[in-house]
Write a protein that holds these residues in place. Sequence first.
Motif, PDB file in Angstrom:
ATOM      1  N   MET A  43      14.926   5.230   9.120  1.00  0.00           N
ATOM      2  CA  MET A  43      14.090   4.967  10.282  1.00  0.00           C
ATOM      3  C   MET A  43      12.769   5.726  10.106  1.00  0.00           C
ATOM      4  SD  MET A  43      15.906   2.870  11.945  1.00  0.00           S
ATOM      5  CE  MET A  43      14.841   2.735  13.406  1.00  0.00           C
ATOM      6  N   ALA A  44      11.696   5.198  10.677  1.00  0.00           N
ATOM      7  CA  ALA A  44      10.360   5.737  10.430  1.00  0.00           C
ATOM      8  C   ALA A  44      10.281   7.236  10.715  1.00  0.00           C
ATOM      9  CB  ALA A  44       9.335   4.983  11.278  1.00  0.00           C
ATOM     10  N   LYS A  45      10.942   7.679  11.780  1.00  0.00           N
ATOM     11  CA  LYS A  45      10.858   9.095  12.138  1.00  0.00           C
ATOM     12  C   LYS A  45      11.544  10.003  11.116  1.00  0.00           C
ATOM     13  CE  LYS A  45      14.977   8.813  15.088  1.00  0.00           C
ATOM     14  NZ  LYS A  45      15.864   9.470  14.126  1.00  0.00           N
ATOM     15  N   ASP A  46      12.425   9.419  10.292  1.00  0.00           N
ATOM     16  CA  ASP A  46      13.178  10.221   9.331  1.00  0.00           C
ATOM     17  C   ASP A  46      12.570  10.217   7.931  1.00  0.00           C
ATOM     18  OD1 ASP A  46      15.239  10.954  11.172  1.00  0.00           O
ATOM     19  OD2 ASP A  46      16.035   8.923  11.003  1.00  0.00           O
ATOM     20  N   VAL A  47      11.499   9.443   7.712  1.00  0.00           N
ATOM     21  CA  VAL A  47      10.904   9.343   6.381  1.00  0.00           C
ATOM     22  C   VAL A  47      10.423  10.698   5.851  1.00  0.00           C
ATOM     23  CG1 VAL A  47       8.955   8.398   5.069  1.00  0.00           C
ATOM     24  CG2 VAL A  47      10.338   6.892   6.516  1.00  0.00           C
ATOM     25  N   PRO A  48       9.746  11.537   6.658  1.00  0.00           N
ATOM     26  CA  PRO A  48       9.320  12.841   6.116  1.00  0.00           C
ATOM     27  C   PRO A  48      10.491  13.682   5.606  1.00  0.00           C
ATOM     28  CG  PRO A  48       8.161  12.363   8.160  1.00  0.00           C
ATOM     29  CD  PRO A  48       9.221  11.320   8.024  1.00  0.00           C
ATOM     30  N   GLU A  49      11.633  13.659   6.320  1.00  0.00           N
ATOM     31  CA  GLU A  49      12.786  14.437   5.881  1.00  0.00           C
ATOM     32  C   GLU A  49      13.367  13.856   4.593  1.00  0.00           C
ATOM     33  OE1 GLU A  49      15.908  17.236   5.710  1.00  0.00           O
ATOM     34  OE2 GLU A  49      13.885  17.213   6.565  1.00  0.00           O
ATOM     35  N   VAL A  50      13.357  12.515   4.471  1.00  0.00           N
ATOM     36  CA  VAL A  50      13.833  11.880   3.236  1.00  0.00           C
ATOM     37  C   VAL A  50      12.977  12.319   2.060  1.00  0.00           C
ATOM     38  CG1 VAL A  50      14.010   9.668   2.014  1.00  0.00           C
ATOM     39  CG2 VAL A  50      14.915   9.881   4.328  1.00  0.00           C
ATOM     40  N   GLU A  51      11.664  12.327   2.254  1.00  0.00           N
ATOM     41  CA  GLU A  51      10.777  12.735   1.159  1.00  0.00           C
ATOM     42  C   GLU A  51      10.984  14.204   0.799  1.00  0.00           C
ATOM     43  OE1 GLU A  51       6.748  11.368   2.094  1.00  0.00           O
ATOM     44  OE2 GLU A  51       7.243   9.636   0.860  1.00  0.00           O
ATOM     45  N   ARG A  52      11.313  15.023   1.797  1.00  0.00           N
ATOM     46  CA  ARG A  52      11.603  16.431   1.495  1.00  0.00           C
ATOM     47  C   ARG A  52      12.872  16.545   0.647  1.00  0.00           C
ATOM     48  NH1 ARG A  52      14.644  20.519   2.478  1.00  0.00           N
ATOM     49  NH2 ARG A  52      16.055  19.317   3.802  1.00  0.00           N
ATOM     50  N   ILE A  60       0.835  -1.200   0.000  1.00  0.00           N
ATOM     51  CA  ILE A  60       0.000   0.000   0.000  1.00  0.00           C
ATOM     52  C   ILE A  60       0.873   1.254   0.000  1.00  0.00           C
ATOM     53  CG2 ILE A  60      -1.667   1.342   1.349  1.00  0.00           C
ATOM     54  CD1 ILE A  60      -2.951  -1.303   2.188  1.00  0.00           C
ATOM     55  N   LEU A  61       1.945   1.256   0.811  1.00  0.00           N
ATOM     56  CA  LEU A  61       2.832   2.411   0.854  1.00  0.00           C
ATOM     57  C   LEU A  61       3.447   2.698  -0.515  1.00  0.00           C
ATOM     58  CD1 LEU A  61       4.746   1.895   4.224  1.00  0.00           C
ATOM     59  CD2 LEU A  61       3.094   3.690   3.684  1.00  0.00           C
ATOM     60  N   ARG A  62       3.741   1.621  -1.236  1.00  0.00           N
ATOM     61  CA  ARG A  62       4.336   1.772  -2.565  1.00  0.00           C
ATOM     62  C   ARG A  62       3.417   2.586  -3.471  1.00  0.00           C
ATOM     63  NH1 ARG A  62       4.783  -3.617  -3.908  1.00  0.00           N
ATOM     64  NH2 ARG A  62       6.415  -3.705  -2.351  1.00  0.00           N
ATOM     65  N   HIS A  63       2.126   2.438  -3.294  1.00  0.00           N
ATOM     66  CA  HIS A  63       1.167   3.139  -4.155  1.00  0.00           C
ATOM     67  C   HIS A  63       0.762   4.491  -3.581  1.00  0.00           C
ATOM     68  CE1 HIS A  63       0.706  -0.214  -6.893  1.00  0.00           C
ATOM     69  NE2 HIS A  63       0.590  -1.008  -5.865  1.00  0.00           N
ATOM     70  N   ILE A  64       0.926   4.655  -2.283  1.00  0.00           N
ATOM     71  CA  ILE A  64       0.601   5.951  -1.685  1.00  0.00           C
ATOM     72  C   ILE A  64       1.630   6.991  -2.106  1.00  0.00           C
ATOM     73  CG2 ILE A  64       0.597   7.237   0.491  1.00  0.00           C
ATOM     74  CD1 ILE A  64      -0.697   4.832   1.792  1.00  0.00           C
ATOM     75  N   ARG A  65       2.900   6.616  -2.020  1.00  0.00           N
ATOM     76  CA  ARG A  65       3.968   7.550  -2.313  1.00  0.00           C
ATOM     77  C   ARG A  65       4.306   7.478  -3.786  1.00  0.00           C
ATOM     78  NH1 ARG A  65       6.553   5.654   2.648  1.00  0.00           N
ATOM     79  NH2 ARG A  65       5.536   6.836   4.291  1.00  0.00           N
ATOM     80  N   HIS A  66       3.448   8.010  -4.639  1.00  0.00           N
ATOM     81  CA  HIS A  66       3.746   7.901  -6.062  1.00  0.00           C
ATOM     82  C   HIS A  66       4.906   8.809  -6.403  1.00  0.00           C
ATOM     83  CE1 HIS A  66       1.636   5.006  -8.387  1.00  0.00           C
ATOM     84  NE2 HIS A  66       0.596   5.164  -7.612  1.00  0.00           N
ATOM     85  N   GLY A  67       4.668  10.041  -6.820  1.00  0.00           N
ATOM     86  CA  GLY A  67       5.755  10.932  -7.174  1.00  0.00           C
ATOM     87  C   GLY A  67       6.862  10.207  -7.907  1.00  0.00           C
ATOM     88  N   ARG A  68       8.080  10.346  -7.415  1.00  0.00           N
ATOM     89  CA  ARG A  68       9.232   9.668  -7.985  1.00  0.00           C
ATOM     90  C   ARG A  68       9.648   8.460  -7.147  1.00  0.00           C
ATOM     91  NH1 ARG A  68      10.354  11.095 -13.310  1.00  0.00           N
ATOM     92  NH2 ARG A  68       9.577  13.210 -13.582  1.00  0.00           N
ATOM     93  N   VAL A  69       8.863   8.138  -6.135  1.00  0.00           N
ATOM     94  CA  VAL A  69       9.165   6.948  -5.341  1.00  0.00           C
ATOM     95  C   VAL A  69       8.738   5.714  -6.129  1.00  0.00           C
ATOM     96  CG1 VAL A  69       8.572   5.657  -3.264  1.00  0.00           C
ATOM     97  CG2 VAL A  69       9.036   8.096  -3.116  1.00  0.00           C
TER      98      VAL A  69
END
Length: 458
Positions: A440-449, A362-371
């Motif tokens: 790590m889960a807490k760092d995912v938002p910064e990675v996406e930024r 599900i996460l694979r499809h939520i984060r479309h963009g360039r992910v």
Amino acid sequence: MKVIICGAGQVGWQIARHLAGEKNDVTVVDTNAELVRRATETLDVQGVVGFASHPDVLASAGARDADMIIAATHSDEVNMVCCQIAQAAFNVTRKIARIRDQSYLETGYSDLYTLDRLAIDVIISPEREVAEAALQRLAAPATFDTEVFMGGRAQLLGIQLTEDCPVLNTPLRQLNDLFPTLRAIVVGLRRGDRLFAPDPDDQLLAEDQIYVFTHSEDVNRCLEVFGKKNQKQERIVIIGGGNVGLTVAQALEARSGRMRAKIIEKSRSIAERAADSLQRTIVLNGDGMDMDLLAEAAVDRADAVLAVTDDDKTNILVSVRAKQAGCPLAIALVNDPTLAPLMAPLDIDAYINPRATTVSSILRHIRHGRVRGVYSIGDAEAELIEAQVLSTSPISGKLIRDIDFPEGVLVGAVMRGDKVMKPTAEMRVEASDVIALFAMAKDVPEVERLLQVSIDFF
């Protein structure tokens, strides 16, 4: 992003946990008031009690201005209706449904899922995801976890270290000097109950569980470095002939070579269905816990036993009995994550968590963009993210050593064109590169930024 999650069970709760942790506006809908209360008290989400397929309930959940709906209730039909109403009544842009019954997924009916029929953008099949995970475990029997990335050119391997590992007490930075041509990086390390991204000075200890990102051509050599051997699996005994067991057997039959499988299934009707659907696989009707039946299936001469019934305790006990009978490899399907710590003491080599595989899908499809790919590690503690670097990304054109990654993030590999490269501090990341990151889960938002990933709706 505003997201409605229908179903507050294990999968729904984990998705809500991921998205809420990334500061999305999340609302959880379920008929079970206790599950909704648990979600709202433990997560930063809103909750609505009611039938997710009812238009008034979806309206209360904020469907009029929602960006996405994820239908993950226990009912396929409810999930379908949720998506249909979300489209027809509220014009929700993106709709994801979990569908379990295989009859809905047959290729002859794929045209059902279109905007003018059943308005579902993405279908997630837990059984197919689990079957694929089982096949990957069989392909890399020396690992407790594995996932393919970069179009099959790279793999994430979960390896349990033992006393006979030749590189124990060796700082990770020295592995590069000892094996300069090995295209592999230790990106994650679990010691006891703690999972973390290791530093170059960290040493490996017996009983550690490590996650290694490696070039697919280097998998066998990588396993040898850490004291493991990858043996061919030619004789497989599958306990459970339901959707998962049947899908695995069909995939094994489709492969060339000498691979032979046997299925043990307790239900006569399910066993007959499996026998009718398979060509070369022997199907035995009986209880997989029966030692006489295991002997008839020649489990002592099998290369692996795969226990995929719908009962965790049966899967665990059958795996233990198979190992006692002489089978070198046992893989168990385990839904309850609290049972995972029992695997090593019981000498079960690997386990498959359906919740984790479904959440990753599900996460694979939520984060479309360039992910391009996301794999959830452990109990949603970390992710392996594969993404294409945009020219506008803050990391484009920079040396890896100069990128301000959070402490819990490591680069596993960089793919340029069709070439997968082991990352070094002096490597420059270029636009259009594909990069694999352990976070790590807490760092995912910064990675996406840093990747400047936006949600694209197709």
